[in-house]
Design an enzyme around this catalytic site. Sequence first.
Site, mmCIF file in Angstrom:
data_model
loop_
_atom_site.group_PDB
_atom_site.id
_atom_site.type_symbol
_atom_site.label_atom_id
_atom_site.label_comp_id
_atom_site.label_asym_id
_atom_site.label_seq_id
_atom_site.Cartn_x
_atom_site.Cartn_y
_atom_site.Cartn_z
ATOM 1 N N HIS A 176 -8.432 36.119 -22.941
ATOM 2 C CA HIS A 176 -8.144 36.679 -24.259
ATOM 3 C C HIS A 176 -9.293 37.607 -24.650
ATOM 4 O O HIS A 176 -10.452 37.372 -24.287
ATOM 5 C CB HIS A 176 -7.979 35.571 -25.292
ATOM 6 C CG HIS A 176 -6.618 34.938 -25.272
ATOM 7 N ND1 HIS A 176 -6.009 34.453 -26.393
ATOM 8 C CD2 HIS A 176 -5.750 34.737 -24.251
ATOM 9 C CE1 HIS A 176 -4.823 33.959 -26.076
ATOM 10 N NE2 HIS A 176 -4.648 34.114 -24.784
ATOM 11 N N GLU B 48 -11.110 38.152 -27.255
ATOM 12 C CA GLU B 48 -12.297 37.603 -27.914
ATOM 13 C C GLU B 48 -13.248 36.962 -26.914
ATOM 14 O O GLU B 48 -14.471 37.069 -27.042
ATOM 15 C CB GLU B 48 -11.893 36.549 -28.957
ATOM 16 C CG GLU B 48 -11.071 37.096 -30.109
ATOM 17 C CD GLU B 48 -9.584 36.907 -29.896
ATOM 18 O OE1 GLU B 48 -8.884 36.613 -30.869
ATOM 19 O OE2 GLU B 48 -9.118 37.061 -28.750
ATOM 20 N N CYS C 175 -6.003 33.553 -32.187
ATOM 21 C CA CYS C 175 -4.907 32.604 -31.965
ATOM 22 C C CYS C 175 -5.352 31.205 -32.380
ATOM 23 O O CYS C 175 -6.538 30.897 -32.459
ATOM 24 C CB CYS C 175 -4.471 32.620 -30.502
ATOM 25 S SG CYS C 175 -5.706 31.989 -29.334
#
Length: 499
Positions: A87, A89, A142
């Site tokens: 992801h 991040e 998320c």
Amino acid sequence: MWTADEIAQLCYAHYRGKLPKQGKPEPNREWTLLAAVVKIQAPADQTCDTTDKEVQVTKEVVSMGTGTKCIGQTKMRKSGDILNDSHAEIIAKRSFQRYLLHQLHLAAVLKEDSIFVPGTQRGLWKLRPDLSFVFFSSHTPCGDASIIPMLEFEEQPCCLVISNGVNNSPVERSDNLEDSKDNKRDCEDPDSPAAKKMKLGAPARALSSCIAHHGMQESGTVKPDVSSSGLTTEELDAAKGTAPGRFRVVDVHRTGAKCVPGDTGDLRRPGAAYHQVGLLRVKPGRGDRTCSMSCSDKMARWNVLGCQGALLMHFLEKPIYLSAVVVGKCPYSQEAMRRALTGRCQEVLDLPRGFGVPELKIEQSGLLFEQSRHAVQVQRADGAGRLVPCGAAISWSAVPEHPLDVTANGFPQGTTKKEIGSPRARSRISKVELFRSFQKLLSSIAEDKQPDSVRVQKLDTYQEYKEAASAYQEAWRALRRKQPFASWIRNPPDYHQFK
């Protein structure tokens, strides 16, 4: 000092100008997510914690990541040479660690200008007082931060969840039975059109002002049962219609991240009580469960343990904390962000010296990332074919040698099955490569100048070096004593025995 739009604009310009075409989404067919770390430098006579908004600062992107994927637990490797979590991040944070290692090398080995200055103890360094770091994400993280209340005037993010009237179990409602399976998949995908399509307006404050929809859905007449959802008092009042002058909360934006196995699960009740908030979650896999905690959970952890990780704490007097988080234009709730990133970390007891729970500034920009799912949907209009997430992840670090790293499925893009296991098949931000960079830094420092934590005992494996960072491990144990962090999924020790 700086504005959220300035941070977003800087990151978007860096993405366009510094990152190559390789690894970026295929135009009009793919989308991706973007994250970055921005260095903020105040004038020489100021510190970065000043409240003077007129002070001019220097802003520089020092790490960047793109990506939307995770590998399943069956694909994890004990050699540390695969990226489990790609992801954006996490890619940006690991790229930031690579930048920190380079800066430590400048300070400790080359004696050149660096972001670090000598600490008070032998072999330890600290961040210059005129510097701070802002984390940017083009999207809401998320997990818990993505569970955003939806107001009654908004269209619903997916097919309504209603009681079946027999056993009160939740079922998805769809006007088209043939589409029900696809609708359910969209409900569970945090970046699907159902969950992420928004109204292009000013960012919301207490509750989301973004509109999400999936086709022509009814707004719903079922009053939500939110008594056990974990929403804040203000959100509960609004949901029950008791807050004067407020709209009623009728649903929440869904997150695809699943509750930790064996822990308290989602209620899956109609409307706003579909999710429970504040829980730890794991990222979803496509048929193969992942062991990667949600970005909301990982970012909350960074707010206590810092972004540097255990290895770099051997060289640092204090952790490297983020001073702020900026989110691009997307479905957003200030309350949900605070709850997820800082609210769950409050009152952590018995933290060792240097560690704490610093105040974290959280803001949203009004600027949309040009290769986000929503932006690409608008650009392609009625384009044929399915819009899919980009399978590649890009890592960029402000380092002189090989700043770029493009991966797919956890390995450098283009890696063949025959090459897996060889040094050329390792991402530069994989565990084993960051460990190799750490060992190279350590071996470049004279033994009498090395930190005490690596001199008093013989250390060999990645796991041994991590465990020897005693203050970091003590802080991690203190955090795990507080709910919900006691449920954190940790990889078995045999996944950290590589050298």
